[in-house]
Design a protein around this motif. Structure first.
Motif, PDB file in Angstrom:
ATOM      1  N   ALA A 126       8.900 -63.936 -28.384  1.00 18.08           N
ATOM      2  CA  ALA A 126       7.503 -63.503 -28.285  1.00 18.08           C
ATOM      3  C   ALA A 126       6.568 -64.702 -28.279  1.00 18.08           C
ATOM      4  O   ALA A 126       6.883 -65.757 -28.829  1.00 18.08           O
ATOM      5  CB  ALA A 126       7.139 -62.594 -29.459  1.00 18.08           C
ATOM      6  N   VAL A 127       5.423 -64.511 -27.635  1.00 19.69           N
ATOM      7  CA  VAL A 127       4.311 -65.449 -27.701  1.00 19.69           C
ATOM      8  C   VAL A 127       3.144 -64.675 -28.283  1.00 19.69           C
ATOM      9  O   VAL A 127       2.878 -63.536 -27.885  1.00 19.69           O
ATOM     10  CB  VAL A 127       3.939 -66.017 -26.315  1.00 19.69           C
ATOM     11  CG1 VAL A 127       2.613 -66.771 -26.356  1.00 19.69           C
ATOM     12  CG2 VAL A 127       5.044 -66.936 -25.806  1.00 19.69           C
ATOM     13  N   LEU A 141      -5.759 -64.997 -18.788  1.00 20.14           N
ATOM     14  CA  LEU A 141      -4.682 -65.976 -18.850  1.00 20.14           C
ATOM     15  C   LEU A 141      -3.425 -65.376 -19.466  1.00 20.14           C
ATOM     16  O   LEU A 141      -2.330 -65.476 -18.904  1.00 20.14           O
ATOM     17  CB  LEU A 141      -5.135 -67.205 -19.653  1.00 20.14           C
ATOM     18  CG  LEU A 141      -4.066 -68.247 -19.959  1.00 20.14           C
ATOM     19  CD1 LEU A 141      -3.590 -68.925 -18.683  1.00 20.14           C
ATOM     20  CD2 LEU A 141      -4.621 -69.278 -20.941  1.00 20.14           C
ATOM     21  N   PHE A 142      -3.570 -64.727 -20.616  1.00 16.99           N
ATOM     22  CA  PHE A 142      -2.396 -64.213 -21.317  1.00 16.99           C
ATOM     23  C   PHE A 142      -1.860 -62.928 -20.685  1.00 16.99           C
ATOM     24  O   PHE A 142      -0.651 -62.689 -20.706  1.00 16.99           O
ATOM     25  CB  PHE A 142      -2.684 -64.071 -22.811  1.00 16.99           C
ATOM     26  CG  PHE A 142      -2.692 -65.403 -23.497  1.00 16.99           C
ATOM     27  CD1 PHE A 142      -1.513 -66.001 -23.908  1.00 16.99           C
ATOM     28  CD2 PHE A 142      -3.881 -66.090 -23.692  1.00 16.99           C
ATOM     29  CE1 PHE A 142      -1.506 -67.246 -24.516  1.00 16.99           C
ATOM     30  CE2 PHE A 142      -3.890 -67.344 -24.289  1.00 16.99           C
ATOM     31  CZ  PHE A 142      -2.697 -67.926 -24.701  1.00 16.99           C
ATOM     32  N   SER A 143      -2.712 -62.121 -20.089  1.00 22.40           N
ATOM     33  CA  SER A 143      -2.234 -60.936 -19.364  1.00 22.40           C
ATOM     34  C   SER A 143      -1.424 -61.354 -18.142  1.00 22.40           C
ATOM     35  O   SER A 143      -0.365 -60.770 -17.850  1.00 22.40           O
ATOM     36  CB  SER A 143      -3.410 -60.056 -18.937  1.00 22.40           C
ATOM     37  OG  SER A 143      -4.006 -59.470 -20.058  1.00 22.40           O
ATOM     38  N   ALA A 144      -1.901 -62.359 -17.414  1.00 22.84           N
ATOM     39  CA  ALA A 144      -1.167 -62.854 -16.250  1.00 22.84           C
ATOM     40  C   ALA A 144       0.164 -63.467 -16.683  1.00 22.84           C
ATOM     41  O   ALA A 144       1.195 -63.270 -16.019  1.00 22.84           O
ATOM     42  CB  ALA A 144      -2.006 -63.880 -15.482  1.00 22.84           C
ATOM     43  N   TYR A 145       0.165 -64.191 -17.796  1.00 25.19           N
ATOM     44  CA  TYR A 145       1.408 -64.759 -18.332  1.00 25.19           C
ATOM     45  C   TYR A 145       2.409 -63.628 -18.613  1.00 25.19           C
ATOM     46  O   TYR A 145       3.579 -63.719 -18.233  1.00 25.19           O
ATOM     47  CB  TYR A 145       1.112 -65.562 -19.601  1.00 25.19           C
ATOM     48  CG  TYR A 145       2.346 -66.040 -20.319  1.00 25.19           C
ATOM     49  CD1 TYR A 145       2.947 -67.246 -19.982  1.00 25.19           C
ATOM     50  CD2 TYR A 145       2.924 -65.277 -21.328  1.00 25.19           C
ATOM     51  CE1 TYR A 145       4.094 -67.674 -20.637  1.00 25.19           C
ATOM     52  CE2 TYR A 145       4.070 -65.702 -21.987  1.00 25.19           C
ATOM     53  CZ  TYR A 145       4.648 -66.899 -21.638  1.00 25.19           C
ATOM     54  OH  TYR A 145       5.789 -67.318 -22.274  1.00 25.19           O
ATOM     55  N   HIS A 149       6.116 -62.843 -16.746  1.00 23.14           N
ATOM     56  CA  HIS A 149       7.352 -62.816 -17.525  1.00 23.14           C
ATOM     57  C   HIS A 149       7.891 -61.401 -17.715  1.00 23.14           C
ATOM     58  O   HIS A 149       8.792 -61.188 -18.532  1.00 23.14           O
ATOM     59  CB  HIS A 149       7.144 -63.546 -18.851  1.00 23.14           C
ATOM     60  CG  HIS A 149       6.938 -65.013 -18.641  1.00 23.14           C
ATOM     61  ND1 HIS A 149       7.986 -65.896 -18.539  1.00 23.14           N
ATOM     62  CD2 HIS A 149       5.806 -65.746 -18.450  1.00 23.14           C
ATOM     63  CE1 HIS A 149       7.514 -67.117 -18.308  1.00 23.14           C
ATOM     64  NE2 HIS A 149       6.197 -67.044 -18.245  1.00 23.14           N
ATOM     65  N   GLY A 150       7.328 -60.448 -16.974  1.00 24.19           N
ATOM     66  CA  GLY A 150       7.862 -59.093 -16.951  1.00 24.19           C
ATOM     67  C   GLY A 150       7.750 -58.321 -18.245  1.00 24.19           C
ATOM     68  O   GLY A 150       8.616 -57.518 -18.569  1.00 24.19           O
ATOM     69  N   THR A 151       6.702 -58.569 -18.983  1.00 27.60           N
ATOM     70  CA  THR A 151       6.522 -57.876 -20.255  1.00 27.60           C
ATOM     71  C   THR A 151       5.064 -57.467 -20.416  1.00 27.60           C
ATOM     72  O   THR A 151       4.280 -57.562 -19.483  1.00 27.60           O
ATOM     73  CB  THR A 151       7.032 -58.753 -21.432  1.00 27.60           C
ATOM     74  OG1 THR A 151       7.123 -57.962 -22.611  1.00 27.60           O
ATOM     75  CG2 THR A 151       6.175 -59.972 -21.649  1.00 27.60           C
ATOM     76  N   ILE A 177       2.808 -60.951 -26.921  1.00 29.39           N
ATOM     77  CA  ILE A 177       3.482 -60.818 -25.635  1.00 29.39           C
ATOM     78  C   ILE A 177       4.976 -60.780 -25.913  1.00 29.39           C
ATOM     79  O   ILE A 177       5.571 -61.782 -26.336  1.00 29.39           O
ATOM     80  CB  ILE A 177       3.108 -61.993 -24.710  1.00 29.39           C
ATOM     81  CG1 ILE A 177       1.602 -62.011 -24.512  1.00 29.39           C
ATOM     82  CG2 ILE A 177       3.858 -61.885 -23.394  1.00 29.39           C
ATOM     83  CD1 ILE A 177       1.071 -63.295 -23.920  1.00 29.39           C
ATOM     84  N   ALA A 178       5.561 -59.600 -25.724  1.00 27.10           N
ATOM     85  CA  ALA A 178       6.978 -59.415 -26.057  1.00 27.10           C
ATOM     86  C   ALA A 178       7.457 -58.114 -25.415  1.00 27.10           C
ATOM     87  O   ALA A 178       6.640 -57.254 -25.108  1.00 27.10           O
ATOM     88  CB  ALA A 178       7.158 -59.364 -27.579  1.00 27.10           C
ATOM     89  N   PRO A 179       8.745 -57.984 -25.221  1.00 30.59           N
ATOM     90  CA  PRO A 179       9.784 -58.976 -25.490  1.00 30.59           C
ATOM     91  C   PRO A 179       9.895 -59.980 -24.344  1.00 30.59           C
ATOM     92  O   PRO A 179       9.663 -59.647 -23.185  1.00 30.59           O
ATOM     93  CB  PRO A 179      11.049 -58.132 -25.590  1.00 30.59           C
ATOM     94  CG  PRO A 179      10.771 -56.974 -24.659  1.00 30.59           C
ATOM     95  CD  PRO A 179       9.297 -56.715 -24.775  1.00 30.59           C
TER      96      PRO A 179
END
Length: 182
Positions: A126-127, A141-145, A149-151, A177-179
Motif C-alpha cells: 500500500a501507499v 496525482l494519487f488517483s492517477a497513480y 497500478h490497477g487499484t 492506495i491498495a492493494p
C-alpha cells in the motif's frame, strides 16, 4: 501532505516519462537545501526546517526520491517512509516539483519510481498519503497513480482540524492506495 504541482486538466493514466536528460534517484544530504527551497517556494506545502530536509535526505533516502534536470540539479522530490506499525505501507510525506517544471508529469514519475524501488527491497502492499480537502493537484496525482497500478483509493479523515495546535489548519484526509502488487 500536499503536492506542489500544477494539475493538468487531463489526468495522466499512462505511465509518465521524464524530460530528456533527466534522472531520478536517491536523495543525498547535499540535496537537502534545494529540496527545502522547492518546498518553501511551492507556497502550499507545510515547510519543515532546512535541517529536517538534510536529515530526511540522509536518513530516509531509501524511501525518498529526487528528480534531477539535465544539469544534475534537483528539480522535484518525493519524501516518504515505511510505517513502523505497517512496514508494507509506504507513507508519502511530501511531493513537490520546481515551478518551471510543473505539469509535465514529473511527480507521477517520482511516485512510480519510488514505489518500484521500495518494492524491490521490501514487500509493498500500500501507499498512503494525506491530502487537505480541495487540493485537486494531489487528488489527481494519487488517483492517477492508483489507476496506473490497477487499484483504488480509499479516503478517511486521519487528523481533524481540532488535532492541530493552531487554528486554521484543514483536516488531513488519509488516501490509502491498495492493494498493490509489484
Amino acid at each position: 501532505m500536499t503536492t506542489a504541482q500544477t494539475a493538468p486538466e487531463h489526468v495522466r493514466d499512462e505511465t509518465p516519462v521524464l524530460p530528456l536528460g533527466w534522472s531520478i534517484g536517491r536523495p543525498e544530504a547535499a540535496d537537502g537545501s534545494r529540496i527545502w527551497r522547492i518546498a518553501r517556494e511551492s507556497g502550499v506545502l507545510d515547510v519543515n526546517s532546512p535541517y529536517s530536509y538534510l536529515l530526511w535526505c540522509r536518513d530516509f533516502a531509501d524511501t525518498s526520491a529526487v528528480a534531477r534536470d539535465a544539469r544534475g540539479r534537483a528539480a522535484g522530490f518525493v519524501t516518504g517512509y515505511l510505517r513502523p506499525e505497517a512496514p508494507e505501507t509506504l507513507l508519502v510525506w511530501q511531493v513537490a516539483v520546481d515551478a518551471p517544471h510543473r505539469g509535465l508529469g514529473i511527480a507521477g514519475v517520482l511516485l512510480d519510481h519510488l514505489s518500484a524501488r521500495v518494492a524491490a527491497a521490501h514487500t509493498l502492499r500500500a501507499v498512503e498519503t494525506t491530502i487537505s480537502p480541495g487540493n485537486l493537484a494531489s487528488e489527481r496525482l494519487f488517483s492517477a497513480y492508483a489507476r496506473r497500478h490497477g487499484t483504488s483509493v480509499r479516503q478517511a479523515v486521519l487528523f481533524p482540524p481540532a488535532a492541530f495546535p493552531t487554528p486554521g489548519h484543514e483536516a488531513e484526509v488519509l488516501h490509502r492506495i491498495a492493494p498493490l502488487s509489484f
